[in-house]
Design a protein around this motif. Structure first.
Motif: not given
Length: 258
Positions: A92, A95-96, A88-89
């Motif tokens: 994210e 995507r960021r 998940q990290e």
């Protein structure tokens, strides 16, 4: 007596003595080094390392590339292990980074393609079939699985909001007619499956990226995936054409020829 330069034999003997001394006193030397760096502090040691890398940048990068190339399998395994443990990290962060640097990344891609047109065309020509196969055989499933892990509820809601039996199936059949692919043709089933996969990929991609025009995106991906399916289905014909052979399909032969 004036100092004389060492001969090659003398230099090797001196280095051998130094290696022997280091092996005998290794623990004591390492302990003294640790104590020395502890007294100097972390900031001093980091600055020293940065200064060395800046002064020997090319040699440092070449040594690093050679080490990674020699241990490529190990680093790939470590990267996969880290991504699985921090999925998940990593998702994210990726995507960021894309959202914050989207214009710059697109401009770099356009600049590279403009500066290397022949290389780009050669790569696309030599790897076209492989890219089409992976698009409908690997990349799509991998992307769908990633979205299922990241936002399964939003993906399920969009699948219910945009069912396949609605717009997607009408668009798929229209595209099949446009490409002159009928149910009697051998590639029809492959193309239909590719259209269904394009629908699933489009909806999951919409859930992940937040696109607005869902139906337009579905229509676009169906068109692309049908091209991939047609080219992949015709790989045998391409192989025969390259080697001067004639393609014969068993299901197309009359009963007396079997």
């Amino acid at each position: 007596m004036a100092d004389r330069e060492e001969t090659l034999e003398q230099r090797e003997r001196r280095r051998a003595r130094m290696r022997e001394y280091y092996q005998k006193n290794r623990e004591r030397i390492l302990a003294r080094q640790r104590e020395y760096y502890r007294e100097k502090g972390r900031a001093w040691n980091a600055q020293r390392a940065r200064a060395y890398r800046a002064a020997h940048h090319e040699a440092y990068c070449a040594q690093r590339r050679a080490y990674r190339a020699a241990n490529r399998d190990y680093f790939l395994a470590q990267d996969r292990k880290y991504r699985e443990a921090h999925h998940q990290e990593c998702l994210e962060r990726s995507r960021r980074y894309w959202q914050e640097n989207r214009e710059r990344l697109l401009e770099e891609k356009r600049s590279y393609n403009a500066a290397h047109p022949e290389q780009r065309r050669s790569y696309r020509r030599n790897n076209q079939l492989d890219r089409y196969r992976k698009t409908i055989g690997e990349y799509s499933y991998r992307a769908i699985e990633k979205v299922q892990r990241a936002c399964p509820e939003w993906a399920a809601a969009l699948l219910e909001r945009y069912p396949f039996d609605g717009f997607a199936v009408r668009r798929l059949k229209k595209q099949l007619r446009y490409d002159r692919i009928s149910p009697a043709q051998a590639c029809y089933d492959d193309c239909y499956d590719a259209g269904m996969l394009a629908y699933l990929y489009s909806v999951h991609r919409r859930a992940y990226m937040g696109y607005r025009n869902v139906e337009g995106y579905i229509a676009k991906m169906i068109r692309i995936y049908l091209i991939c399916a047609i080219v992949s289905f015709r790989d045998a014909a391409a192989l025969c054409r390259e080697n001067g052979l004639r393609e014969v399909r068993i299901d197309a032969l009359p009963p007396g020829r079997l």
